[in-house]
Design a protein around this motif. Structure first.
Motif, PDB file in Angstrom:
ATOM      1  N   GLY A 103       5.362  -1.018   6.631  1.00 58.58           N
ATOM      2  CA  GLY A 103       6.501  -0.358   6.637  1.00 58.58           C
ATOM      3  C   GLY A 103       7.707  -1.051   6.492  1.00 58.58           C
ATOM      4  N   GLN A 104       7.577  -2.495   6.601  1.00 60.81           N
ATOM      5  CA  GLN A 104       8.806  -3.238   6.473  1.00 60.81           C
ATOM      6  C   GLN A 104       8.974  -3.930   5.115  1.00 60.81           C
ATOM      7  OE1 GLN A 104       9.364  -5.606  10.086  1.00 60.81           O
ATOM      8  NE2 GLN A 104       7.653  -4.649  10.897  1.00 60.81           N
ATOM      9  N   GLY A 105       8.266  -3.569   4.180  1.00 65.68           N
ATOM     10  CA  GLY A 105       8.195  -4.110   2.813  1.00 65.68           C
ATOM     11  C   GLY A 105       6.894  -3.912   2.070  1.00 65.68           C
ATOM     12  N   PRO A 106       6.960  -3.626   0.815  1.00 70.63           N
ATOM     13  CA  PRO A 106       5.703  -3.365   0.152  1.00 70.63           C
ATOM     14  C   PRO A 106       4.548  -4.338   0.362  1.00 70.63           C
ATOM     15  CG  PRO A 106       7.382  -4.124  -1.429  1.00 70.63           C
ATOM     16  CD  PRO A 106       7.986  -4.055  -0.090  1.00 70.63           C
ATOM     17  N   LEU A 107       3.460  -3.945   0.457  1.00 71.14           N
ATOM     18  CA  LEU A 107       2.066  -4.894   0.629  1.00 71.14           C
ATOM     19  C   LEU A 107       2.017  -5.375  -0.710  1.00 71.14           C
ATOM     20  CD1 LEU A 107      -0.132  -5.552   2.360  1.00 71.14           C
ATOM     21  CD2 LEU A 107      -1.455  -3.773   1.277  1.00 71.14           C
TER      22      LEU A 107
END
Length: 194
Positions: A103-107
């Motif tokens: 949720g803090q940046g794309p995987l």
């Protein structure tokens, strides 16, 4: 007319953007402390590519190996638009299972070593164009501060992480104008010959 076309062609060649550039980045420590399973990590990078467009990104983990293969052993790598801080930082998670960066940046990718010790380590390579991540990477680097989050749900020994970024210069409007003038001149010359 031929002299005009030759002059315009020469201007177009002079105005063409420089060829591709290649940038290399390594965290410090380069092995991210061997990605200890009790921690998760951020790697903040301050670099502005200016008017260059990123055309390829490759992340390589050299000689990576899981300490021992167990259920839920996963290495997660996230692209962070705004990392917590520049440089490498570790955060204690007491071996919590799952992706601390969710949720803090794309995987970017996740990986599990199917063999582990005592099998030989491997070079693990992620190519962003193959992963469909080039657009997200260009968005993340636009402000000059970007990075990655790593969460290792086991101990992933490695000999270092390397990030390779390829760019090409974005042509300026004047370049397009000169190319257009050259094409018009060639068209006029062709018309005069008929």
């Amino acid at each position: 007319a031929i002299n005009l076309i030759l002059a315009i062609g020469l201007l177009v060649i002079i105005a063409l953007p420089a060829s591709a550039s290649v940038y290399y980045f390594e965290p410090n420590p380069t092995d991210l402390s061997d990605l200890d399973h009790y921690h998760y990590y951020s790697w903040g990078i301050e670099n502005n590519f200016g008017d260059e467009q990123v055309t390829e990104v490759t992340m390589t983990f050299h000689n990576i190996q899981d300490w021992i293969v167990e259920p839920d052993d996963i290495l997660y790598i996230n692209l962070l638009d705004t990392p917590p801080a520049a440089g490498v930082h570790s955060y204690y998670d007491y071996r919590e299972i799952g992706n601390a960066w969710e949720g803090q940046g794309p995987l970017v990718a996740s990986w599990s070593d199917p063999y582990g010790y005592p099998n030989p380590p491997v070079d693990l390579v992620f190519t962003f164009s193959d992963l469909g991540m080039l657009g997200a990477f260009n968005d993340a680097v636009a402000d000059g501060f970007w990075g990655f989050g790593f969460d290792s749900d086991c101990h992933y020994y490695n000999d270092g992480v390397e990030l390779r970024v390829e760019t090409s210069a974005v042509p300026e409007p004047v370049t397009f104008g000169l190319v257009g003038l050259g094409l018009i001149g060639m068209g006029l010359l062709k018309r005069r010959k008929h």
